[in-house]
Design a protein around this motif. Structure first.
Motif, PDB file in Angstrom:
ATOM      1  N   LEU A 117      -0.260   9.192 -12.679  1.00 51.82           N
ATOM      2  CA  LEU A 117      -1.155   8.117 -12.235  1.00 51.82           C
ATOM      3  C   LEU A 117      -0.474   7.261 -11.174  1.00 51.82           C
ATOM      4  O   LEU A 117      -1.101   6.833 -10.199  1.00 51.82           O
ATOM      5  CB  LEU A 117      -1.563   7.256 -13.431  1.00 51.82           C
ATOM      6  N   GLN A 118       0.819   7.027 -11.347  1.00 49.64           N
ATOM      7  CA  GLN A 118       1.563   6.223 -10.378  1.00 49.64           C
ATOM      8  C   GLN A 118       1.701   6.949  -9.045  1.00 49.64           C
ATOM      9  O   GLN A 118       1.605   6.326  -7.975  1.00 49.64           O
ATOM     10  CB  GLN A 118       2.943   5.887 -10.944  1.00 49.64           C
ATOM     11  N   VAL A 119       1.901   8.263  -9.084  1.00 46.72           N
ATOM     12  CA  VAL A 119       1.959   9.035  -7.840  1.00 46.72           C
ATOM     13  C   VAL A 119       0.619   8.950  -7.114  1.00 46.72           C
ATOM     14  O   VAL A 119       0.559   8.815  -5.888  1.00 46.72           O
ATOM     15  CB  VAL A 119       2.328  10.503  -8.137  1.00 46.72           C
ATOM     16  N   ARG A 120      -0.460   9.011  -7.879  1.00 47.23           N
ATOM     17  CA  ARG A 120      -1.805   8.951  -7.293  1.00 47.23           C
ATOM     18  C   ARG A 120      -2.135   7.553  -6.787  1.00 47.23           C
ATOM     19  O   ARG A 120      -2.893   7.398  -5.821  1.00 47.23           O
ATOM     20  CB  ARG A 120      -2.813   9.383  -8.362  1.00 47.23           C
ATOM     21  N   ASN A 121      -1.551   6.525  -7.416  1.00 48.48           N
ATOM     22  CA  ASN A 121      -1.840   5.125  -7.076  1.00 48.48           C
ATOM     23  C   ASN A 121      -0.518   4.373  -6.913  1.00 48.48           C
ATOM     24  O   ASN A 121      -0.065   3.680  -7.832  1.00 48.48           O
ATOM     25  CB  ASN A 121      -2.672   4.470  -8.182  1.00 48.48           C
ATOM     26  N   PRO A 122       0.146   4.493  -5.764  1.00 46.98           N
ATOM     27  CA  PRO A 122       1.505   3.957  -5.617  1.00 46.98           C
ATOM     28  C   PRO A 122       1.632   2.458  -5.849  1.00 46.98           C
ATOM     29  O   PRO A 122       2.722   1.991  -6.208  1.00 46.98           O
ATOM     30  CB  PRO A 122       1.865   4.317  -4.163  1.00 46.98           C
ATOM     31  N   LEU A 123       0.564   1.685  -5.666  1.00 45.18           N
ATOM     32  CA  LEU A 123       0.688   0.241  -5.860  1.00 45.18           C
ATOM     33  C   LEU A 123       0.982  -0.125  -7.311  1.00 45.18           C
ATOM     34  O   LEU A 123       1.450  -1.233  -7.587  1.00 45.18           O
ATOM     35  CB  LEU A 123      -0.576  -0.485  -5.395  1.00 45.18           C
ATOM     36  N   LEU A 124       0.721   0.791  -8.255  1.00 44.91           N
ATOM     37  CA  LEU A 124       1.070   0.511  -9.647  1.00 44.91           C
ATOM     38  C   LEU A 124       2.568   0.268  -9.795  1.00 44.91           C
ATOM     39  O   LEU A 124       2.999  -0.544 -10.609  1.00 44.91           O
ATOM     40  CB  LEU A 124       0.651   1.680 -10.548  1.00 44.91           C
ATOM     41  N   GLY A 125       3.354   1.003  -9.024  1.00 47.10           N
ATOM     42  CA  GLY A 125       4.801   0.873  -9.098  1.00 47.10           C
ATOM     43  C   GLY A 125       5.377   0.024  -7.987  1.00 47.10           C
ATOM     44  O   GLY A 125       6.558   0.166  -7.654  1.00 47.10           O
ATOM     45  N   GLY A 173       3.719 -12.904   5.779  1.00 42.01           N
ATOM     46  CA  GLY A 173       3.143 -13.110   4.464  1.00 42.01           C
ATOM     47  C   GLY A 173       3.593 -12.065   3.466  1.00 42.01           C
ATOM     48  O   GLY A 173       4.431 -11.206   3.752  1.00 42.01           O
ATOM     49  N   ALA A 174       3.035 -12.130   2.273  1.00 42.90           N
ATOM     50  CA  ALA A 174       3.434 -11.230   1.194  1.00 42.90           C
ATOM     51  C   ALA A 174       2.837  -9.844   1.397  1.00 42.90           C
ATOM     52  O   ALA A 174       1.747  -9.691   1.940  1.00 42.90           O
ATOM     53  CB  ALA A 174       2.996 -11.811  -0.141  1.00 42.90           C
ATOM     54  N   ARG A 175       3.564  -8.837   0.923  1.00 45.71           N
ATOM     55  CA  ARG A 175       3.071  -7.469   1.007  1.00 45.71           C
ATOM     56  C   ARG A 175       3.523  -6.687  -0.219  1.00 45.71           C
ATOM     57  O   ARG A 175       4.545  -6.983  -0.838  1.00 45.71           O
ATOM     58  CB  ARG A 175       3.525  -6.783   2.291  1.00 45.71           C
ATOM     59  N   PHE A 176       2.714  -5.685  -0.566  1.00 49.76           N
ATOM     60  CA  PHE A 176       3.081  -4.742  -1.614  1.00 49.76           C
ATOM     61  C   PHE A 176       4.060  -3.725  -1.039  1.00 49.76           C
ATOM     62  O   PHE A 176       3.818  -3.159   0.028  1.00 49.76           O
ATOM     63  CB  PHE A 176       1.852  -3.985  -2.121  1.00 49.76           C
ATOM     64  N   VAL A 177       5.149  -3.479  -1.761  1.00 46.35           N
ATOM     65  CA  VAL A 177       6.116  -2.463  -1.359  1.00 46.35           C
ATOM     66  C   VAL A 177       6.282  -1.482  -2.519  1.00 46.35           C
ATOM     67  O   VAL A 177       6.898  -1.814  -3.537  1.00 46.35           O
ATOM     68  CB  VAL A 177       7.475  -3.087  -0.999  1.00 46.35           C
ATOM     69  N   PRO A 178       5.710  -0.276  -2.431  1.00 48.64           N
ATOM     70  CA  PRO A 178       5.847   0.694  -3.518  1.00 48.64           C
ATOM     71  C   PRO A 178       7.303   1.098  -3.732  1.00 48.64           C
ATOM     72  O   PRO A 178       8.059   1.266  -2.770  1.00 48.64           O
ATOM     73  CB  PRO A 178       5.009   1.885  -3.040  1.00 48.64           C
ATOM     74  N   GLU A 179       7.680   1.228  -4.988  1.00 52.14           N
ATOM     75  CA  GLU A 179       9.020   1.674  -5.370  1.00 52.14           C
ATOM     76  C   GLU A 179       8.845   2.883  -6.284  1.00 52.14           C
ATOM     77  O   GLU A 179       8.705   2.750  -7.500  1.00 52.14           O
ATOM     78  CB  GLU A 179       9.775   0.554  -6.091  1.00 52.14           C
ATOM     79  N   PRO A 180       8.834   4.099  -5.721  1.00 49.20           N
ATOM     80  CA  PRO A 180       8.506   5.292  -6.516  1.00 49.20           C
ATOM     81  C   PRO A 180       9.430   5.519  -7.707  1.00 49.20           C
ATOM     82  O   PRO A 180       9.030   6.162  -8.682  1.00 49.20           O
ATOM     83  CB  PRO A 180       8.634   6.433  -5.494  1.00 49.20           C
ATOM     84  N   GLU A 181      10.656   4.992  -7.646  1.00 51.07           N
ATOM     85  CA  GLU A 181      11.584   5.242  -8.749  1.00 51.07           C
ATOM     86  C   GLU A 181      11.306   4.363  -9.964  1.00 51.07           C
ATOM     87  O   GLU A 181      11.845   4.601 -11.052  1.00 51.07           O
ATOM     88  CB  GLU A 181      13.030   5.028  -8.281  1.00 51.07           C
ATOM     89  N   LEU A 182      10.482   3.337  -9.806  1.00 52.92           N
ATOM     90  CA  LEU A 182      10.144   2.483 -10.943  1.00 52.92           C
ATOM     91  C   LEU A 182       9.256   3.240 -11.925  1.00 52.92           C
ATOM     92  O   LEU A 182       8.293   3.894 -11.529  1.00 52.92           O
ATOM     93  CB  LEU A 182       9.416   1.223 -10.473  1.00 52.92           C
ATOM     94  N   MET A 183       9.575   3.132 -13.204  1.00 52.89           N
ATOM     95  CA  MET A 183       8.749   3.758 -14.237  1.00 52.89           C
ATOM     96  C   MET A 183       7.881   2.693 -14.898  1.00 52.89           C
ATOM     97  O   MET A 183       8.371   1.633 -15.291  1.00 52.89           O
ATOM     98  CB  MET A 183       9.622   4.448 -15.289  1.00 52.89           C
ATOM     99  N   LEU A 184       6.595   2.988 -15.018  1.00 49.30           N
ATOM    100  CA  LEU A 184       5.697   2.061 -15.690  1.00 49.30           C
ATOM    101  C   LEU A 184       6.012   2.059 -17.183  1.00 49.30           C
ATOM    102  O   LEU A 184       6.068   3.116 -17.811  1.00 49.30           O
ATOM    103  CB  LEU A 184       4.241   2.466 -15.464  1.00 49.30           C
ATOM    104  N   PRO A 185       6.223   0.888 -17.783  1.00 46.56           N
ATOM    105  CA  PRO A 185       6.605   0.836 -19.201  1.00 46.56           C
ATOM    106  C   PRO A 185       5.485   1.304 -20.126  1.00 46.56           C
ATOM    107  O   PRO A 185       4.301   1.044 -19.883  1.00 46.56           O
ATOM    108  CB  PRO A 185       6.913  -0.648 -19.429  1.00 46.56           C
TER     109      PRO A 185
END
Length: 412
Positions: free
Chosen positions: A53-61, A71-83
């Motif tokens: 799901l995280q690969v499909r939706n990178p903003l989750l991570g 201003g603020a921005r989302f920066v995907p971090e693919p190595e983060l694991m969703l708890p």
């Protein structure tokens, strides 16, 4: 916020996303969506599904980075694991567990911006999908829940294209429409005191037969289920809460704008505009006239033109340079509310596994942090209406009185 910057390294926060991010730094406003499925899966299956799901939706991570120049921005971090957390259903109710989750904030500087709690017994699993509000709204969370269940059941889903914030995607069309000004407002609402006590959270189920009767009656009366539910909460609240009888009640409704562009339908992001109406007449207890009036008050916010003008207003007041204090002022003195009715509408899952497995859905359960705020989440699945009630200052007996008001509405 009209500079469209979007790269593989993330994207800028949209106006509503920035407000949620700024407000969250004063008082956590992440939300919980709860779903019951009729089976159990192993931790390994859930882990694989959530990673997919995280690969499909990178903003989750993702994490949120405040870039001074833009201003603020989302920066995907693919190595983060969703708890993922697993607990036994029955030791504590899922409502208690959901309340605890609302106490646990997200660290937006490190990410990730989503987590999962699974409450299991031999018959079923309750999924608590917990998300920071900056990258996701309630409708988006139902889409992700649909995808998650498809993935855990073994279906493969490809990555989705990234989508910019709605005001950037629709900038050319927005420029053809006026930008309204925020009304001057003498109202003011303090933030609630932050404690380690979870919010009061309870639910109400209206079974399918009664729900169908209410839908049919709304059609006959020329109103909507949203108008009726809001009216029922106002009638019930004024029968129990003295303060609501002494002054107008300010009602907030998140208006879904995913229909403005096909790319918004399944995208991550906040694709809603806030609508605020004021119920001026404390003596008004006639539920159907009130429901009809509420529907008409929301009409300027719905439809294509209403959505675009709403985005113009947000973009005019939320600049990348808006400080957290400025965002807080918008919440407490420009757009304060007493009641939020956040309605996911009639849920229709796209995946066959989700449509088969999900037995019930509740939410969104959320608190913006305003003192005295009452939040009613609404979701309808398989003609069953589920109401969730979240607050740090409960009106005792509110949902029971709402149920009674809805029953009485069918008798008049």
């Amino acid at each position: 916020m009209d500079s469209p910057i979007h790269t593989a390294n993330g994207r800028p926060l949209g106006a509503m996303e920035q407000l949620f991010w700024s407000w969250d730094q004063h008082c956590p406003n992440h939300f919980v969506l709860a779903a019951e499925i009729d089976t159990r899966f192993s931790l390994e299956q859930w882990r694989q599904a959530l990673d997919s799901l995280q690969v499909r939706n990178p903003l989750l991570g993702a994490r949120i980075v405040d870039v001074a120049s833009g201003g603020a921005r989302f920066v995907p971090e693919p190595e983060l694991m969703l708890p993922i957390r697993i607990a036994t259903l029955g030791e504590l109710s899922w409502q208690v567990e959901a309340g605890r989750e609302l106490l646990e904030p997200f660290d937006t500087q490190t990410g990730p911006l989503c987590r999962l709690t699974l409450l299991e017994n031999d018959q079923c699993t309750i999924i608590l999908f917990i998300a920071h509000h900056a990258p996701l709204d309630g409708m988006g969370a139902t889409r992700l829940l649909d995808e998650l269940i498809q993935l855990v059941c073994g279906k493969s889903l490809p990555p989705k294209p990234a989508v910019q914030a709605p005001e950037l995607m629709l900038i050319d069309e927005r420029r053809l429409l006026p930008t309204p000004t925020l009304p001057t407002n003498e109202d003011f609402t303090n933030l609630r005191m932050i404690t380690d006590k979870p919010p009061h959270l309870e639910t109400l189920t209206i079974e399918a037969e009664m729900t169908r009767q209410l839908v049919a009656r709304c059609r006959d009366e020329g109103t909507t289920m949203h108008g009726l539910i809001t009216a029922a909460v106002l009638v019930a609240g004024r029968s129990l809460h003295k303060e609501w009888c002494e002054r107008p009640v300010r009602v907030a409704t998140p208006v879904n704008i995913r229909g403005l562009d096909p790319s918004f339908e399944d995208a991550m992001g906040v694709f809603m505009i806030p609508a605020r109406t004021i119920e001026e007449s404390p003596q008004n207890t006639q539920i159907w006239p009130m429901a009809t009036a509420l529907r008409h008050e929301l009409l300027p916010y719905v439809g294509r033109e209403g959505g675009l003008i709403g985005l113009n207003l947000l973009s005019s007041v939320v600049e990348p340079s808006l400080s957290n204090e400025g965002a807080l002022n918008l919440l407490t003195s420009v757009l304060p509310w007493d009641l939020v009715v956040t309605n996911l509408g009639r849920i229709s899952f796209k995946g066959e596994h989700s449509a088969k497995r999900v037995q019930a859905l509740w939410g969104p359960m959320v608190s913006s942090g305003l003192s005295g705020e009452q939040v009613i989440g609404v979701a309808t699945l398989n003609d069953v209406l589920q109401l969730s009630y979240t607050t740090y200052q409960p009106i005792s007996g509110l949902l029971t009185a709402v149920e009674q008001a809805l029953k009485q509405s069918l008798a008049v």
